[in-house]
Design a protein around this motif. Structure first.
Motif, PDB file in Angstrom:
ATOM      1  N   ASP A  55      19.012  22.558   5.540  1.00  0.00           N
ATOM      2  CA  ASP A  55      19.945  21.415   6.457  1.00  0.00           C
ATOM      3  C   ASP A  55      21.333  21.536   5.623  1.00  0.00           C
ATOM      4  O   ASP A  55      21.368  20.848   4.657  1.00  0.00           O
ATOM      5  CB  ASP A  55      19.373  19.945   6.473  1.00  0.00           C
ATOM      6  CG  ASP A  55      20.081  19.256   7.225  1.00  0.00           C
ATOM      7  OD1 ASP A  55      21.472  19.442   7.739  1.00  0.00           O
ATOM      8  OD2 ASP A  55      19.760  18.131   7.512  1.00  0.00           O
ATOM      9  N   THR A  56      21.967  22.528   6.209  1.00  0.00           N
ATOM     10  CA  THR A  56      23.353  22.584   5.357  1.00  0.00           C
ATOM     11  C   THR A  56      24.296  21.377   5.561  1.00  0.00           C
ATOM     12  O   THR A  56      25.063  21.372   4.484  1.00  0.00           O
ATOM     13  CB  THR A  56      24.078  23.811   6.206  1.00  0.00           C
ATOM     14  OG1 THR A  56      24.241  23.881   7.265  1.00  0.00           O
ATOM     15  CG2 THR A  56      23.392  25.267   5.817  1.00  0.00           C
ATOM     16  N   ASP A  57      24.057  20.657   6.442  1.00  0.00           N
ATOM     17  CA  ASP A  57      25.107  19.415   6.600  1.00  0.00           C
ATOM     18  C   ASP A  57      24.598  18.552   5.435  1.00  0.00           C
ATOM     19  O   ASP A  57      25.516  17.795   4.951  1.00  0.00           O
ATOM     20  CB  ASP A  57      24.969  18.823   8.064  1.00  0.00           C
ATOM     21  CG  ASP A  57      25.731  19.524   9.226  1.00  0.00           C
ATOM     22  OD1 ASP A  57      26.475  20.495   8.651  1.00  0.00           O
ATOM     23  OD2 ASP A  57      25.153  19.406  10.237  1.00  0.00           O
ATOM     24  N   LEU A  64      28.068  18.797  -3.581  1.00  0.00           N
ATOM     25  CA  LEU A  64      28.249  19.842  -4.502  1.00  0.00           C
ATOM     26  C   LEU A  64      29.673  20.479  -4.865  1.00  0.00           C
ATOM     27  O   LEU A  64      29.895  21.049  -5.920  1.00  0.00           O
ATOM     28  CB  LEU A  64      27.440  21.044  -3.534  1.00  0.00           C
ATOM     29  CG  LEU A  64      26.013  21.085  -3.381  1.00  0.00           C
ATOM     30  CD1 LEU A  64      25.757  22.408  -2.754  1.00  0.00           C
ATOM     31  CD2 LEU A  64      25.272  20.667  -4.540  1.00  0.00           C
ATOM     32  N   SER A  65      30.522  20.093  -4.042  1.00  0.00           N
ATOM     33  CA  SER A  65      31.910  20.359  -4.216  1.00  0.00           C
ATOM     34  C   SER A  65      32.444  20.016  -5.593  1.00  0.00           C
ATOM     35  O   SER A  65      33.514  20.417  -6.275  1.00  0.00           O
ATOM     36  CB  SER A  65      32.889  20.006  -3.185  1.00  0.00           C
ATOM     37  OG  SER A  65      32.718  18.674  -2.676  1.00  0.00           O
ATOM     38  N   LYS A  89      29.629  28.044  -2.078  1.00  0.00           N
ATOM     39  CA  LYS A  89      30.808  29.100  -2.376  1.00  0.00           C
ATOM     40  C   LYS A  89      31.759  28.754  -1.023  1.00  0.00           C
ATOM     41  O   LYS A  89      33.120  28.226  -1.468  1.00  0.00           O
ATOM     42  CB  LYS A  89      30.334  30.294  -2.093  1.00  0.00           C
ATOM     43  CG  LYS A  89      29.840  31.204  -3.153  1.00  0.00           C
ATOM     44  CD  LYS A  89      30.057  30.795  -4.683  1.00  0.00           C
ATOM     45  CE  LYS A  89      31.619  31.157  -4.727  1.00  0.00           C
ATOM     46  NZ  LYS A  89      31.984  31.025  -6.028  1.00  0.00           N
ATOM     47  N   ASP A  90      31.348  28.015   0.026  1.00  0.00           N
ATOM     48  CA  ASP A  90      32.028  27.641   0.949  1.00  0.00           C
ATOM     49  C   ASP A  90      32.708  26.328   0.583  1.00  0.00           C
ATOM     50  O   ASP A  90      33.694  25.953   0.880  1.00  0.00           O
ATOM     51  CB  ASP A  90      31.301  27.362   2.251  1.00  0.00           C
ATOM     52  CG  ASP A  90      31.099  28.699   3.074  1.00  0.00           C
ATOM     53  OD1 ASP A  90      31.558  29.723   2.608  1.00  0.00           O
ATOM     54  OD2 ASP A  90      30.268  28.403   4.132  1.00  0.00           O
ATOM     55  N   LEU A  91      32.071  25.581  -0.296  1.00  0.00           N
ATOM     56  CA  LEU A  91      32.518  24.259  -0.788  1.00  0.00           C
ATOM     57  C   LEU A  91      33.319  24.275  -1.928  1.00  0.00           C
ATOM     58  O   LEU A  91      34.162  23.135  -2.377  1.00  0.00           O
ATOM     59  CB  LEU A  91      31.324  23.226  -1.016  1.00  0.00           C
ATOM     60  CG  LEU A  91      30.525  22.824   0.233  1.00  0.00           C
ATOM     61  CD1 LEU A  91      29.252  21.856  -0.500  1.00  0.00           C
ATOM     62  CD2 LEU A  91      31.345  21.989   1.037  1.00  0.00           C
ATOM     63  N   GLY A  92      33.695  25.596  -2.606  1.00  0.00           N
ATOM     64  CA  GLY A  92      34.629  25.813  -3.343  1.00  0.00           C
ATOM     65  C   GLY A  92      33.951  25.669  -4.826  1.00  0.00           C
ATOM     66  O   GLY A  92      34.609  25.554  -5.818  1.00  0.00           O
ATOM     67  N   VAL A  93      32.668  25.819  -5.013  1.00  0.00           N
ATOM     68  CA  VAL A  93      32.267  25.735  -6.382  1.00  0.00           C
ATOM     69  C   VAL A  93      32.524  26.996  -7.052  1.00  0.00           C
ATOM     70  O   VAL A  93      32.362  28.055  -6.648  1.00  0.00           O
ATOM     71  CB  VAL A  93      30.607  25.694  -6.429  1.00  0.00           C
ATOM     72  CG1 VAL A  93      30.012  25.657  -7.714  1.00  0.00           C
ATOM     73  CG2 VAL A  93      30.299  24.143  -5.598  1.00  0.00           C
TER      74      VAL A  93
END
Length: 214
Positions: A55-57, A64-65, A89-93
């Motif tokens: 569940d990506t949401d 995680l960011s 990665k999309d969240l900028g980790v």
């Protein structure tokens, strides 16, 4: 400031990393869809979250960011592992590490953006956790249950100062046994010679004193 890590997947490898990172003083969030695994670890980490990583949401909303690194430790479950890597990665980790069971799985993680792929048969959770907590470590070996041998670059505040000035044995409880300069390993060190930033130190240290280097 403490470093913050999220470990997704609480198999043996994931548990090992989470417990060691927390023991060494990091803030550790663990994530798994198995509530029993979460409950078993909740008293030994900073935060334990029971969520379906597919569940990506939900995964996006756990924070995680804010992490310095995310370790995806579910190599037996390829789809959720891939989704976790992409989401992080999309969240900028800045650093996303994925555990792979084989070269094919590893190549998939590379393609979807993992910054580092690890293979448990080559790198233990304990060894990886200690590397994560300091970028100065070049090599890490366990000499016994209580003592480790480490090759590390001098810290910025050490550069230009001598071993006599630094008194590392007193300040950090470490023993410098050699200094490397390119291919030369100098075991007869001049205590008055200033340390160079590109010349690693080879040291021994008790595991109980590792926090002093973090």
């Amino acid at each position: 400031m403490k470093k913050s890590f999220a470990v997704i997947g609480l198999g043996r490898f994931g548990r090992s990393i989470a417990l060691e990172l927390y023991k060494l003083g990091a803030d550790v969030m663990v994530i798994d869809k198995d509530e029993e695994k979460i409950n078993r670890l909740s008293d030994y980490v900073t935060c334990a979250i029971n969520v379906d990583v597919c569940d990506t949401d939900a995964l996006t909303n756990v924070g995680l960011s804010n992490m310095d690194a995310v370790i995806v430790a579910m190599s037996d479950y390829l789809e959720p592992s891939v989704m976790s890597v992409i989401t992080a990665k999309d969240l900028g980790v800045p650093l996303v590490i994925a555990k792979a069971r084989d070269e094919l799985t590893g190549s998939i993680f590379d393609k979807v953006g993992a910054d580092k792929v690890v293979y448990p048969e080559k790198e233990s959770g304990m060894r990886l956790s200690r590397k994560l907590l300091t970028t100065d470590f070049l090599e890490f070996f366990e000499l016994s249950d209580t003592v480790s041998l480490i090759e590390l670059l001098p810290r910025k505040e050490w550069v230009g100062k001598s071993l006599k000035e630094l008194n590392l044995r007193k300040e950090y409880r470490i023993n410098v046994i050699a200094i490397k300069d390119n291919d030369d390993i100098n075991v007869v060190m001049d205590p008055d010679e200033p340390l160079k930033e590109d010349c690693p130190l080879v040291i021994t240290i008790k595991k109980s004193d590792m926090k002093r280097l973090m």
